[in-house]
Design a protein around this motif. Structure first.
Motif, PDB file in Angstrom:
ATOM      1  N   ALA A 143       0.787  -1.262  -0.036  1.00 25.35           N
ATOM      2  CA  ALA A 143       0.009  -0.173   0.067  1.00 25.35           C
ATOM      3  C   ALA A 143       0.810   1.117   0.017  1.00 25.35           C
ATOM      4  O   ALA A 143       1.714   1.400   0.639  1.00 25.35           O
ATOM      5  N   ASN A 144       0.395   2.132  -0.759  1.00 24.82           N
ATOM      6  CA  ASN A 144       1.037   3.427  -0.737  1.00 24.82           C
ATOM      7  C   ASN A 144       2.437   3.572  -1.338  1.00 24.82           C
ATOM      8  O   ASN A 144       3.375   4.510  -1.391  1.00 24.82           O
ATOM      9  N   GLU A 145       2.926   2.500  -2.206  1.00 24.24           N
ATOM     10  CA  GLU A 145       4.197   2.687  -2.827  1.00 24.24           C
ATOM     11  C   GLU A 145       4.201   3.315  -3.929  1.00 24.24           C
ATOM     12  O   GLU A 145       5.372   3.921  -4.457  1.00 24.24           O
ATOM     13  N   LYS A 146       3.181   3.434  -4.469  1.00 21.77           N
ATOM     14  CA  LYS A 146       2.859   4.426  -5.846  1.00 21.77           C
ATOM     15  C   LYS A 146       1.976   5.502  -5.544  1.00 21.77           C
ATOM     16  O   LYS A 146       1.031   5.337  -4.510  1.00 21.77           O
ATOM     17  N   LEU A 147       2.114   6.699  -6.044  1.00 20.98           N
ATOM     18  CA  LEU A 147       1.121   7.921  -5.738  1.00 20.98           C
ATOM     19  C   LEU A 147      -0.396   7.858  -6.240  1.00 20.98           C
ATOM     20  O   LEU A 147      -0.888   7.196  -5.622  1.00 20.98           O
ATOM     21  N   ASP A 148      -0.584   8.309  -7.579  1.00 21.51           N
ATOM     22  CA  ASP A 148      -1.680   8.457  -7.984  1.00 21.51           C
ATOM     23  C   ASP A 148      -2.626   7.130  -8.344  1.00 21.51           C
ATOM     24  O   ASP A 148      -3.616   6.928  -8.306  1.00 21.51           O
ATOM     25  N   ARG A 149      -1.701   6.309  -8.979  1.00 22.13           N
ATOM     26  CA  ARG A 149      -2.071   4.840  -9.513  1.00 22.13           C
ATOM     27  C   ARG A 149      -1.078   3.968  -9.767  1.00 22.13           C
ATOM     28  O   ARG A 149      -0.004   4.474  -9.853  1.00 22.13           O
ATOM     29  N   ALA A 150      -1.464   2.591  -9.398  1.00 21.34           N
ATOM     30  CA  ALA A 150      -0.312   1.584  -9.655  1.00 21.34           C
ATOM     31  C   ALA A 150      -1.023   0.754 -11.009  1.00 21.34           C
ATOM     32  O   ALA A 150      -2.445   0.459 -11.096  1.00 21.34           O
ATOM     33  N   TYR A 151      -0.041   0.247 -11.632  1.00 19.29           N
ATOM     34  CA  TYR A 151      -0.427  -0.867 -12.680  1.00 19.29           C
ATOM     35  C   TYR A 151       0.223  -2.140 -12.190  1.00 19.29           C
ATOM     36  O   TYR A 151       1.470  -2.318 -12.140  1.00 19.29           O
ATOM     37  N   LEU A 152      -0.617  -3.079 -12.111  1.00 20.71           N
ATOM     38  CA  LEU A 152      -0.330  -4.652 -11.717  1.00 20.71           C
ATOM     39  C   LEU A 152      -0.478  -5.561 -12.875  1.00 20.71           C
ATOM     40  O   LEU A 152      -1.633  -5.395 -13.551  1.00 20.71           O
ATOM     41  N   TYR A 153       0.702  -6.382 -13.023  1.00 25.68           N
ATOM     42  CA  TYR A 153       0.500  -7.486 -13.918  1.00 25.68           C
ATOM     43  C   TYR A 153       0.864  -8.830 -13.034  1.00 25.68           C
ATOM     44  O   TYR A 153       1.783  -8.638 -12.309  1.00 25.68           O
ATOM     45  N   VAL A 154      -0.140  -9.541 -13.266  1.00 26.52           N
ATOM     46  CA  VAL A 154       0.081 -11.006 -12.732  1.00 26.52           C
ATOM     47  C   VAL A 154      -0.035 -12.068 -13.633  1.00 26.52           C
ATOM     48  O   VAL A 154      -1.198 -11.939 -14.384  1.00 26.52           O
ATOM     49  N   LYS A 155       0.886 -12.966 -13.566  1.00 23.52           N
ATOM     50  CA  LYS A 155       0.589 -14.341 -14.530  1.00 23.52           C
ATOM     51  C   LYS A 155       0.864 -15.456 -13.451  1.00 23.52           C
ATOM     52  O   LYS A 155       1.711 -15.688 -12.853  1.00 23.52           O
ATOM     53  N   ASN A 156      -0.229 -16.432 -13.666  1.00 21.43           N
ATOM     54  CA  ASN A 156      -0.148 -17.783 -12.785  1.00 21.43           C
ATOM     55  C   ASN A 156       0.957 -18.743 -13.861  1.00 21.43           C
ATOM     56  O   ASN A 156       0.528 -18.986 -14.988  1.00 21.43           O
ATOM     57  N   VAL A 166     -11.776 -10.482  -4.008  1.00 21.78           N
ATOM     58  CA  VAL A 166     -10.941 -11.229  -4.850  1.00 21.78           C
ATOM     59  C   VAL A 166     -10.890 -10.256  -6.336  1.00 21.78           C
ATOM     60  O   VAL A 166     -11.965 -10.107  -6.776  1.00 21.78           O
ATOM     61  N   LEU A 167      -9.920  -9.831  -6.923  1.00 23.68           N
ATOM     62  CA  LEU A 167      -9.750  -9.030  -8.104  1.00 23.68           C
ATOM     63  C   LEU A 167      -9.653 -10.021  -9.203  1.00 23.68           C
ATOM     64  O   LEU A 167     -10.012  -9.388 -10.344  1.00 23.68           O
ATOM     65  N   ALA A 168      -8.950 -11.130  -9.083  1.00 21.12           N
ATOM     66  CA  ALA A 168      -8.809 -12.005 -10.289  1.00 21.12           C
ATOM     67  C   ALA A 168      -8.455 -13.586  -9.948  1.00 21.12           C
ATOM     68  O   ALA A 168      -8.059 -13.646  -8.877  1.00 21.12           O
ATOM     69  N   LYS A 169      -9.008 -14.349 -10.520  1.00 21.14           N
ATOM     70  CA  LYS A 169      -8.908 -15.759 -10.498  1.00 21.14           C
ATOM     71  C   LYS A 169      -8.247 -16.310 -11.761  1.00 21.14           C
ATOM     72  O   LYS A 169      -9.027 -16.350 -12.717  1.00 21.14           O
ATOM     73  N   LEU A 170      -6.963 -16.461 -11.663  1.00 21.80           N
ATOM     74  CA  LEU A 170      -6.257 -17.119 -12.710  1.00 21.80           C
ATOM     75  C   LEU A 170      -5.992 -18.384 -12.792  1.00 21.80           C
ATOM     76  O   LEU A 170      -5.171 -18.994 -11.960  1.00 21.80           O
ATOM     77  N   GLY A 171      -6.440 -19.139 -13.833  1.00 23.07           N
ATOM     78  CA  GLY A 171      -5.966 -20.275 -14.156  1.00 23.07           C
ATOM     79  C   GLY A 171      -4.577 -20.584 -14.618  1.00 23.07           C
ATOM     80  O   GLY A 171      -4.059 -19.651 -14.788  1.00 23.07           O
ATOM     81  N   GLY A 172      -3.976 -21.639 -14.663  1.00 26.05           N
ATOM     82  CA  GLY A 172      -2.780 -21.971 -15.158  1.00 26.05           C
ATOM     83  C   GLY A 172      -2.338 -21.222 -16.487  1.00 26.05           C
ATOM     84  O   GLY A 172      -3.312 -21.605 -17.332  1.00 26.05           O
ATOM     85  N   GLY A 173      -1.307 -20.488 -16.630  1.00 19.22           N
ATOM     86  CA  GLY A 173      -1.128 -19.721 -17.836  1.00 19.22           C
ATOM     87  C   GLY A 173      -1.671 -18.372 -18.004  1.00 19.22           C
ATOM     88  O   GLY A 173      -1.579 -17.791 -18.955  1.00 19.22           O
ATOM     89  N   GLU A 174      -2.830 -18.283 -17.234  1.00 20.16           N
ATOM     90  CA  GLU A 174      -3.634 -16.950 -17.754  1.00 20.16           C
ATOM     91  C   GLU A 174      -2.857 -15.788 -16.690  1.00 20.16           C
ATOM     92  O   GLU A 174      -1.981 -15.961 -15.825  1.00 20.16           O
ATOM     93  N   PHE A 175      -3.274 -14.506 -17.377  1.00 17.76           N
ATOM     94  CA  PHE A 175      -2.543 -13.268 -16.565  1.00 17.76           C
ATOM     95  C   PHE A 175      -3.495 -12.465 -16.656  1.00 17.76           C
ATOM     96  O   PHE A 175      -4.626 -12.361 -17.179  1.00 17.76           O
ATOM     97  N   CYS A 176      -3.327 -11.165 -15.936  1.00 12.77           N
ATOM     98  CA  CYS A 176      -4.182 -10.082 -15.808  1.00 12.77           C
ATOM     99  C   CYS A 176      -3.055  -8.831 -15.820  1.00 12.77           C
ATOM    100  O   CYS A 176      -1.805  -8.828 -15.505  1.00 12.77           O
ATOM    101  N   PHE A 177      -3.625  -7.753 -16.497  1.00 11.78           N
ATOM    102  CA  PHE A 177      -2.925  -6.427 -16.209  1.00 11.78           C
ATOM    103  C   PHE A 177      -4.074  -5.440 -15.910  1.00 11.78           C
ATOM    104  O   PHE A 177      -4.810  -5.051 -16.960  1.00 11.78           O
ATOM    105  N   ILE A 178      -3.868  -4.651 -14.764  1.00 12.06           N
ATOM    106  CA  ILE A 178      -5.055  -3.946 -14.193  1.00 12.06           C
ATOM    107  C   ILE A 178      -4.664  -2.617 -13.516  1.00 12.06           C
ATOM    108  O   ILE A 178      -3.482  -2.904 -12.864  1.00 12.06           O
ATOM    109  N   PRO A 179      -5.185  -1.482 -13.697  1.00 16.29           N
ATOM    110  CA  PRO A 179      -4.688  -0.402 -12.872  1.00 16.29           C
ATOM    111  C   PRO A 179      -5.499  -0.723 -11.432  1.00 16.29           C
ATOM    112  O   PRO A 179      -6.640  -1.181 -11.250  1.00 16.29           O
ATOM    113  N   VAL A 180      -4.829  -0.367 -10.312  1.00 21.65           N
ATOM    114  CA  VAL A 180      -5.203  -0.874  -9.069  1.00 21.65           C
ATOM    115  C   VAL A 180      -5.038   0.460  -8.152  1.00 21.65           C
ATOM    116  O   VAL A 180      -4.426   1.533  -8.286  1.00 21.65           O
ATOM    117  N   ASN A 181      -5.653   0.342  -6.989  1.00 18.04           N
ATOM    118  CA  ASN A 181      -5.824   1.543  -6.012  1.00 18.04           C
ATOM    119  C   ASN A 181      -4.475   1.432  -5.506  1.00 18.04           C
ATOM    120  O   ASN A 181      -4.207   0.319  -4.836  1.00 18.04           O
TER     121      ASN A 181
END
Length: 134
Positions: free
Chosen positions: A54-67, A88-103
């Motif tokens: 939390a709070n490591e970024k200022l206005d917004r943070a962009y998160l990429y996650v890959k299972n 829960v923001l994302a449920k990623l099956g094997g090989g799936e990914f997401c890229f989202i702006p986060v709070n």
């Protein structure tokens, strides 16, 4: 100041009655980021791995996650660690990914179907000098 460019293309000739071909790209301002691979620590929110402080970024943070699991049924769950409901923001099956702006004010964590699954994640944004690490 740096830039992170994200691109996505969604295409299918046979999922809908007409073919789908959607593409989008965006250039995001960032002056820092990090990329990591970690083992999932547990199979519930109480035994989870921190992926965004939390709070490591200022206005917004962009998160990429890959299972990185190879089995589709080996899920990784990304969630916001809040005082109440832990959505829960994302449920990623094997090989799936997401890229989202986060709070940027939320701690984001991940847990999996199995302990020791590997997830890859990256966080980009504008650094906050107020955050401290322990």
């Amino acid at each position: 100041m740096g830039t992170v460019r994200a691109n996505i293309r969604i295409a299918s000739p046979d999922v809908l009655t007409t073919s789908v071909d959607i593409s989008s790209s965006v250039s995001l301002s960032a002056d820092s980021g990090h990329i990591n691979r970690v083992k999932v620590l547990g199979t519930s929110g109480t035994n989870s791995q921190l992926i965004h402080k939390a709070n490591e970024k200022l206005d917004r943070a962009y998160l990429y996650v890959k299972n990185l699991a190879t089995d589709q049924e080996k899920y990784a769950f990304v969630f916001a660690d809040t005082a109440s409901d832990d959505p829960v923001l994302a449920k990623l099956g094997g090989g799936e990914f997401c890229f989202i702006p986060v709070n940027p004010t939320a701690n984001l964590k991940v847990y999996g179907t199995d302990v020791d699954q590997i997830v890859e994640y990256a966080v980009f944004g504008l650094d906050s000098s107020a955050v401290t690490y322990s």
